[in-house]
Design an enzyme around this catalytic site. Structure first.
Site, mmCIF file in Angstrom:
data_model
loop_
_atom_site.group_PDB
_atom_site.id
_atom_site.type_symbol
_atom_site.label_atom_id
_atom_site.label_comp_id
_atom_site.label_asym_id
_atom_site.label_seq_id
_atom_site.Cartn_x
_atom_site.Cartn_y
_atom_site.Cartn_z
ATOM 1 N N HIS A 1 0.840 -1.084 0.236
ATOM 2 C CA HIS A 1 -0.103 -0.007 -0.139
ATOM 3 C C HIS A 1 0.946 1.159 -0.027
ATOM 4 C CE1 HIS A 1 -3.594 2.286 1.841
ATOM 5 N NE2 HIS A 1 -3.107 2.968 1.238
ATOM 6 N N GLU B 1 0.299 8.098 -3.401
ATOM 7 C CA GLU B 1 1.322 7.506 -2.309
ATOM 8 C C GLU B 1 2.657 8.625 -2.485
ATOM 9 O OE1 GLU B 1 0.840 5.103 0.141
ATOM 10 O OE2 GLU B 1 -1.454 5.461 -0.860
ATOM 11 N N HIS C 1 2.688 10.839 0.712
ATOM 12 C CA HIS C 1 3.700 10.199 1.792
ATOM 13 C C HIS C 1 5.243 10.377 1.294
ATOM 14 C CE1 HIS C 1 0.533 8.475 4.213
ATOM 15 N NE2 HIS C 1 0.023 7.974 2.726
HETATM 16 P P1 5GP Z 1 -3.963 6.527 1.492
HETATM 17 O O1 5GP Z 1 -4.478 8.052 1.430
HETATM 18 O O2 5GP Z 1 -4.758 5.740 2.436
HETATM 19 O O3 5GP Z 1 -2.591 6.305 1.527
HETATM 20 O O4 5GP Z 1 -4.253 5.861 0.234
HETATM 21 C C1 5GP Z 1 -5.379 5.350 -0.428
HETATM 22 C C2 5GP Z 1 -5.916 5.958 -1.608
HETATM 23 O O5 5GP Z 1 -5.341 5.436 -2.794
HETATM 24 C C3 5GP Z 1 -7.390 6.005 -1.573
HETATM 25 O O6 5GP Z 1 -7.594 7.273 -2.432
HETATM 26 C C4 5GP Z 1 -7.631 4.737 -2.469
HETATM 27 O O7 5GP Z 1 -8.835 4.927 -3.299
HETATM 28 C C5 5GP Z 1 -6.463 4.774 -3.287
HETATM 29 N N1 5GP Z 1 -6.312 3.309 -3.964
HETATM 30 C C6 5GP Z 1 -6.230 3.084 -4.939
HETATM 31 N N2 5GP Z 1 -5.738 1.702 -5.229
HETATM 32 C C7 5GP Z 1 -5.867 1.302 -3.810
HETATM 33 C C8 5GP Z 1 -5.321 0.018 -3.362
HETATM 34 O O8 5GP Z 1 -5.334 -1.058 -4.113
HETATM 35 N N3 5GP Z 1 -5.591 0.011 -1.882
HETATM 36 C C9 5GP Z 1 -5.541 1.038 -1.384
HETATM 37 N N4 5GP Z 1 -5.858 0.845 -0.014
HETATM 38 N N5 5GP Z 1 -6.158 2.108 -1.771
HETATM 39 C C10 5GP Z 1 -6.119 2.301 -2.843
HETATM 40 P P1 5GP Z 2 -7.705 5.582 6.751
HETATM 41 O O1 5GP Z 2 -8.336 6.528 7.462
HETATM 42 O O2 5GP Z 2 -8.513 4.682 5.649
HETATM 43 O O3 5GP Z 2 -7.393 4.617 7.837
HETATM 44 O O4 5GP Z 2 -6.520 5.996 6.233
HETATM 45 C C1 5GP Z 2 -6.502 6.981 5.094
HETATM 46 C C2 5GP Z 2 -5.207 7.568 4.711
HETATM 47 O O5 5GP Z 2 -4.355 8.008 5.733
HETATM 48 C C3 5GP Z 2 -4.315 6.378 4.485
HETATM 49 O O6 5GP Z 2 -4.319 5.733 3.138
HETATM 50 C C4 5GP Z 2 -2.867 6.731 4.866
HETATM 51 O O7 5GP Z 2 -2.617 7.682 3.578
HETATM 52 C C5 5GP Z 2 -3.327 7.976 5.877
HETATM 53 N N1 5GP Z 2 -2.997 7.272 7.204
HETATM 54 C C6 5GP Z 2 -3.945 6.771 8.009
HETATM 55 N N2 5GP Z 2 -3.247 6.300 9.212
HETATM 56 C C7 5GP Z 2 -2.094 6.803 9.061
HETATM 57 C C8 5GP Z 2 -0.856 6.616 10.122
HETATM 58 O O8 5GP Z 2 -1.032 6.079 11.205
HETATM 59 N N3 5GP Z 2 0.001 7.115 9.583
HETATM 60 C C9 5GP Z 2 0.380 7.745 8.128
HETATM 61 N N4 5GP Z 2 1.642 8.160 8.088
HETATM 62 N N5 5GP Z 2 -0.551 7.937 7.442
HETATM 63 C C10 5GP Z 2 -1.725 7.291 7.837
#
Ligand code: 5GP
Ligand code: 5GP
Ligand code: 5GP
Length: 214
Positions: free
Chosen positions: A43, A96, A100
């Site tokens: 991820h 990503e 990040h």
């Molecule tokens: P995060 O912000 O949580 O790092 O990334 C999640 C974002 O990437 C969301 O916008 C989600 O829709 C998109 N995304 C695209 N492909 C994937 C996938 O295979 N797994 C996850 N967890 N998120 C994905």
């Molecule tokens: P969710 O709310 O679906 O758990 O996370 C949404 C997004 O927020 C993730 O795809 C990731 O980009 C970011 N995120 C959530 N939790 C954490 C965390 O504990 N650390 C970091 N660095 N990012 C996070």
């Protein structure tokens, strides 16, 4: 180019179980490069603070697949996007990197390479299988899952669950803690606050079945 000093404490290297992404209400769609195998996928590699907070969107270069030509084959295999509609995964990688990766202090090429190296060094799917924990749709204790992964990693990871369409808790993501060098697995300074406890499902993932989405 001058790379600024890292302004964070450690990385979470986050992997996802494709079966648990796919069997939610939102479903999934396989990447155009082909469906992932029945193994954890990447991820992201997320800079984090010891207090649980994290930096994001640190600016700098925008996502450019041209500087990734030497890693794209591996990225397609290990880091494919399962979001619908099916895509070449670039919007996932771009997200990503922008959110990040720009806070990592790494170049774009070094950032993706660091995640791939970590992925290839620690076989979490194999570590679970060695402990008799298989994606067969049955229930496993979260502590047994963490301990099996510790024998691969040398450190306990964090585990995050989500819910399948029937509302059952299932193994979704693994958070491995890594030093700011992007290479050294460390004891987690803090675990994600959405951890799951007790028995959870480890769902089947059929990499050759039709992608589902409603
Ligand atoms: P995060 O912000 O949580 O790092 O990334 C999640 C974002 O990437 C969301 O916008 C989600 O829709 C998109 N995304 C695209 N492909 C994937 C996938 O295979 N797994 C996850 N967890 N998120 C994905
Ligand atoms: P969710 O709310 O679906 O758990 O996370 C949404 C997004 O927020 C993730 O795809 C990731 O980009 C970011 N995120 C959530 N939790 C954490 C965390 O504990 N650390 C970091 N660095 N990012 C996070
Ligand atoms: P994002 O903001 O990250 O697009 O997505 C928000 C949440 O919805 C994330 O937890 C992400 O993993 C989930 N999500 C987005 N698109 C899809 C999808 O096509 N299938 C599934 N199962 N989850 C998705």
């Amino acid at each position: 180019t001058v790379v600024s000093a890292q302004n964070f404490d450690f990385f979470y290297f986050v992997q996802q179980w494709p079966g648990s992404y796919c069997d939610t209400d939102s479903g999934c769609c396989f990447p155009l490069s082909g469906s992932p195998g029945a193994q954890f996928g990447i991820h992201g590699l997320w800079p984090n603070y010891n207090d649980g907070g994290y930096p994001s969107d640190c600016g700098g270069d925008s996502f450019d697949p041209k500087v990734l030509s030497d890693v794209l084959v591996d990225m397609n295999r290990e880091w494919g996007s399962l979001a619908c509609p099916s895509s070449n995964s670039e919007s996932f990688w771009s997200h990503e990197w922008t959110k990040h990766g720009t806070c990592s202090g790494f170049s774009q090429n070094a950032y993706f390479k660091a995640a791939l190296n970590l992925y290839n060094q620690y076989d979490l799917t194999g570590g679970l299988a060695a402990a008799g924990i298989n994606p067969d749709g049955s229930q496993y204790n979260v502590e047994d899952i963490r301990n099996a992964m510790q024998s691969v990693l040398g450190q306990l990871p964090g585990i995050q669950c989500n819910k399948d369409q029937s509302g059952n808790l299932q193994l979704y993501q693994v958070y491995v803690c890594v030093a700011t060098d992007g290479q050294t697995v460390i004891q987690c300074p803090v675990f994600p606050n959405n951890e799951c406890k007790g028995s959870v499902e480890f769902p089947v993932y059929q990499s050759n079945s039709a992608a589902s989405s409603d």
